[in-house]
Motif scaffolding. Structure first.
Motif, mmCIF file in Angstrom:
data_model
loop_
_atom_site.group_PDB
_atom_site.id
_atom_site.type_symbol
_atom_site.label_atom_id
_atom_site.label_comp_id
_atom_site.label_asym_id
_atom_site.label_seq_id
_atom_site.Cartn_x
_atom_site.Cartn_y
_atom_site.Cartn_z
ATOM 1 N N ILE A 1 0.859 -1.186 0.000
ATOM 2 C CA ILE A 1 0.000 0.000 0.000
ATOM 3 C C ILE A 1 0.890 1.229 0.000
ATOM 4 O O ILE A 1 1.768 1.362 0.855
ATOM 5 N N VAL A 2 0.672 2.100 -0.968
ATOM 6 C CA VAL A 2 1.387 3.369 -1.041
ATOM 7 C C VAL A 2 0.341 4.447 -1.277
ATOM 8 O O VAL A 2 -0.347 4.438 -2.300
ATOM 9 N N ILE A 3 0.199 5.351 -0.296
ATOM 10 C CA ILE A 3 -0.766 6.450 -0.447
ATOM 11 C C ILE A 3 -0.113 7.750 0.020
ATOM 12 O O ILE A 3 0.839 7.732 0.799
ATOM 13 N N THR A 4 -0.650 8.843 -0.468
ATOM 14 C CA THR A 4 -0.256 10.153 0.042
ATOM 15 C C THR A 4 -1.491 10.823 0.616
ATOM 16 O O THR A 4 -2.607 10.630 0.113
ATOM 17 N N LYS A 5 -1.267 11.568 1.664
ATOM 18 C CA LYS A 5 -2.355 12.313 2.292
ATOM 19 C C LYS A 5 -1.744 13.594 2.840
ATOM 20 O O LYS A 5 -0.920 13.539 3.750
ATOM 21 N N GLY A 6 -2.119 14.712 2.249
ATOM 22 C CA GLY A 6 -1.515 15.976 2.643
ATOM 23 C C GLY A 6 -0.028 15.933 2.368
ATOM 24 O O GLY A 6 0.398 15.610 1.259
ATOM 25 N N LYS A 7 0.777 16.221 3.386
ATOM 26 C CA LYS A 7 2.239 16.201 3.252
ATOM 27 C C LYS A 7 2.844 14.869 3.703
ATOM 28 O O LYS A 7 4.037 14.771 3.931
ATOM 29 N N TYR A 8 2.008 13.836 3.816
ATOM 30 C CA TYR A 8 2.470 12.525 4.273
ATOM 31 C C TYR A 8 2.462 11.510 3.133
ATOM 32 O O TYR A 8 1.565 11.520 2.296
ATOM 33 N N LEU A 9 3.458 10.626 3.160
ATOM 34 C CA LEU A 9 3.428 9.442 2.318
ATOM 35 C C LEU A 9 3.436 8.241 3.251
ATOM 36 O O LEU A 9 4.222 8.198 4.196
ATOM 37 N N PHE A 10 2.563 7.298 2.975
ATOM 38 C CA PHE A 10 2.446 6.077 3.757
ATOM 39 C C PHE A 10 2.749 4.899 2.850
ATOM 40 O O PHE A 10 2.209 4.797 1.752
ATOM 41 N N TYR A 11 3.624 4.010 3.323
ATOM 42 C CA TYR A 11 3.944 2.777 2.595
ATOM 43 C C TYR A 11 3.945 1.626 3.589
ATOM 44 O O TYR A 11 4.547 1.726 4.660
ATOM 45 N N ALA A 12 3.281 0.543 3.237
ATOM 46 C CA ALA A 12 3.299 -0.653 4.088
ATOM 47 C C ALA A 12 3.235 -1.900 3.226
ATOM 48 O O ALA A 12 2.477 -1.970 2.260
ATOM 49 N N THR A 13 4.060 -2.858 3.597
ATOM 50 C CA THR A 13 4.027 -4.195 3.017
ATOM 51 C C THR A 13 3.925 -5.164 4.183
ATOM 52 O O THR A 13 4.685 -5.045 5.142
ATOM 53 N N GLY A 14 2.990 -6.079 4.094
ATOM 54 C CA GLY A 14 2.856 -7.079 5.147
ATOM 55 C C GLY A 14 1.431 -7.572 5.260
ATOM 56 O O GLY A 14 0.519 -7.036 4.629
ATOM 57 N N LYS A 15 1.254 -8.582 6.088
ATOM 58 C CA LYS A 15 -0.060 -9.190 6.275
ATOM 59 C C LYS A 15 -1.066 -8.220 6.885
ATOM 60 O O LYS A 15 -2.254 -8.309 6.621
ATOM 61 N N ASN A 16 -0.594 -7.286 7.703
ATOM 62 C CA ASN A 16 -1.482 -6.344 8.388
ATOM 63 C C ASN A 16 -1.422 -4.939 7.798
ATOM 64 O O ASN A 16 -1.740 -3.971 8.478
ATOM 65 N N ALA A 17 -1.022 -4.829 6.540
ATOM 66 C CA ALA A 17 -0.862 -3.514 5.912
ATOM 67 C C ALA A 17 -2.163 -2.699 5.934
ATOM 68 O O ALA A 17 -2.135 -1.492 6.175
ATOM 69 N N ASP A 18 -3.286 -3.356 5.708
ATOM 70 C CA ASP A 18 -4.575 -2.636 5.701
ATOM 71 C C ASP A 18 -4.896 -2.048 7.075
ATOM 72 O O ASP A 18 -5.358 -0.909 7.172
ATOM 73 N N THR A 19 -4.651 -2.807 8.126
ATOM 74 C CA THR A 19 -4.902 -2.328 9.491
ATOM 75 C C THR A 19 -4.001 -1.147 9.816
ATOM 76 O O THR A 19 -4.444 -0.148 10.388
ATOM 77 N N ILE A 20 -2.751 -1.264 9.438
ATOM 78 C CA ILE A 20 -1.788 -0.186 9.692
ATOM 79 C C ILE A 20 -2.195 1.072 8.925
ATOM 80 O O ILE A 20 -2.121 2.179 9.452
ATOM 81 N N LYS A 21 -2.647 0.886 7.693
ATOM 82 C CA LYS A 21 -3.115 2.030 6.896
ATOM 83 C C LYS A 21 -4.303 2.711 7.578
ATOM 84 O O LYS A 21 -4.378 3.944 7.617
#
Length: 168
Positions: free
Chosen positions: A141-161
């Motif tokens: 998961i790679v998303i941007t929101k405002g001045k933030y970039l979020f990246y997560a790979t893993g089994k719980n990536a959706d929860t972390i997002k």
């Protein structure tokens, strides 16, 4: 959507100007809803990290240093406001969480490029012998929101997002 709303209301006997005003109000409300989604609150990275620790299993991962950010993503931490970077502890783990708060929203393009290169590099590394890792990487998961970039790979990536998007 808008024609359906217009049909729902009885416009018979209304002036053309009133109809236009109602249409403009509906359109403005729709556009505000669409464009407000990309904004984010200005939250200190420590607060985001606290939320992640409280609501996810991020503590099972290794917190990485500024040097690791440079090594794995080729990103200079001094060019950004702040960041959080966690990596799986096992040698064959592809689990990663990276959140970068940029000084300017435009700076996120370079970060996004670096993250995509990291994902592609990891896929190349694990292709042929690590099908589970490749599957996780392809669902990163790679998303941007405002001045933030979020990246997560893993089994719980959706929860972390979800925790991240709720925080900002």
């Amino acid at each position: 959507l808008l024609p359906a709303l217009a049909e729902q209301y009885d416009f018979k006997g209304r002036s053309l100007m009133t109809k236009k005003a109602i249409f403009v109000i509906i359109l403005a409300a729709f556009l505000i809803g669409v464009y407000a989604d990309g904004s984010a609150k200005d939250i200190p990275m420590k607060d985001i990290e606290k939320q992640l620790i409280k609501n996810t299993d991020i503590e099972k991962m290794e917190k990485c240093s500024n040097r690791d950010l440079m090594h794995f993503f080729n990103l200079d931490y001094e060019q950004y406001d702040s960041h959080i970077y966690y990596k799986g502890k096992e040698a064959l783990s592809v689990e990663e969480i990276l959140i970068i708060k940029a000084n300017h929203k435009d700076d996120l393009n370079a970060v996004k490029d670096a993250v995509e290169k990291r994902i592609d590099s990891q896929i190349s590394t694990f292709e042929g012998y690590g099908p589970q890792q490749v599957a996780l990487l392809k669902n990163s998961i790679v998303i941007t929101k405002g001045k933030y970039l979020f990246y997560a790979t893993g089994k719980n990536a959706d929860t972390i997002k979800e925790v991240f998007t709720d925080a900002v």
